[in-house]
Design an enzyme around this catalytic site. Structure first.
Site: not given
Length: 252
Positions: A21, A69
């Protein structure tokens, strides 16, 4: 001195999983063009793979693209798909050189035919390599994984091949992704967030959790080595008491 030279194999993690991330924030912080943070993040993987091979880690699983996502802007999704294809092309020679097995987990039905073919080809070409396994999670979600496993068992019941009372956590565990791999020992998230975001929920039931403020493109082998050292110092009880763990440890 490397961590592998300091720590005994018994206390090294067999399976490390990483939520990579912070790419977008890295791009903004460094005034990079749109999506270029992801490009920088792609290059951060190689040193981590090298460290895991040198240290003796059996499996490294990285979260490249989650099932959630797909909700991102189409332009970003398209870029991520391109980067995933590029990563596979770039990693394949390295996998051959270092004898690393490449695997993919996730719902492939949503991926393009070209990407699915590329993934299957890479898996086939590296299937017999034994130095380490690199797993890339694409279009993956832990809840999807468990539901997919449950669906397979339900189909067996419907076909009369299995009874409902035969279902146990051990039987269900045979159908989740990476059922043949060691359970996750270390789950790392970069980027300063404190959640596991639907990643390897079943496989990480007893994983040691590590969170760092470091954005993924800045995350390197030195920081990972520090985490592995801390991992070795933690007492993993798996539901037992500390006294039981001490009693069961072999005398040196």
């Amino acid at each position: 001195m490397s961590t592998s030279a300091v720590l005994a194999p018994a206390v090294l993690p067999r399976h490390i999983a990483i939520i990579m991330d912070g790419n977008n924030r890295y791009g903004k912080a460094n005034n990079l063009g749109k999506g270029q943070g992801h490009v920088a993040g792609k290059d951060a993987l190689d040193p981590i793979v090298d460290y895991c091979v040198d240290t003796g880690v059996e499996v490294l699983t990285v979260f490249a693209f989650s099932s959630e996502n797909w909700q991102r802007p189409p332009s970003e999704v398209a870029l991520l798909m391109q980067l995933l294809a590029s990563t596979i092309h770039e990693q394949l020679p390295r996998m051959n050189e270092y004898r690393i097995r490449l695997r993919f987990i996730g719902d492939r039905s949503q991926l393009s035919d070209d990407l699915q073919t590329l993934m299957a080809d890479a898996e086939e070409k590296t299937a017999n390599f034994e130095a380490m396994t690199l797993v890339i999670a694409i279009s993956y979600g832990g809840q999807w994984d468990i539901a997919h496993a449950a669906k397979q068992l339900a189909q067996q019941i419907q076909a009369g091949q299995l009874r409902a009372e035969d279902i146990s956590k051990e039987r269900l565990g045979r159908y989740v992704q990476l059922a043949d791999a060691p359970a996750v020992d270390m789950l790392i998230r970069t980027g300063g967030e404190y959640r596991i975001s639907n990643f390897l929920l079943w496989q990480s039931a007893y994983a040691e959790l590590f969170f760092t403020q470091t954005l993924w493109p800045n995350f390197g082998a030195d920081e990972l080595s520090t985490m592995v050292t801390e991992f070795a110092q933690r007492q993993r009880r798996f539901g037992k008491t500390s006294e039981q763990i001490v009693t069961e440890q072999p005398t040196r």
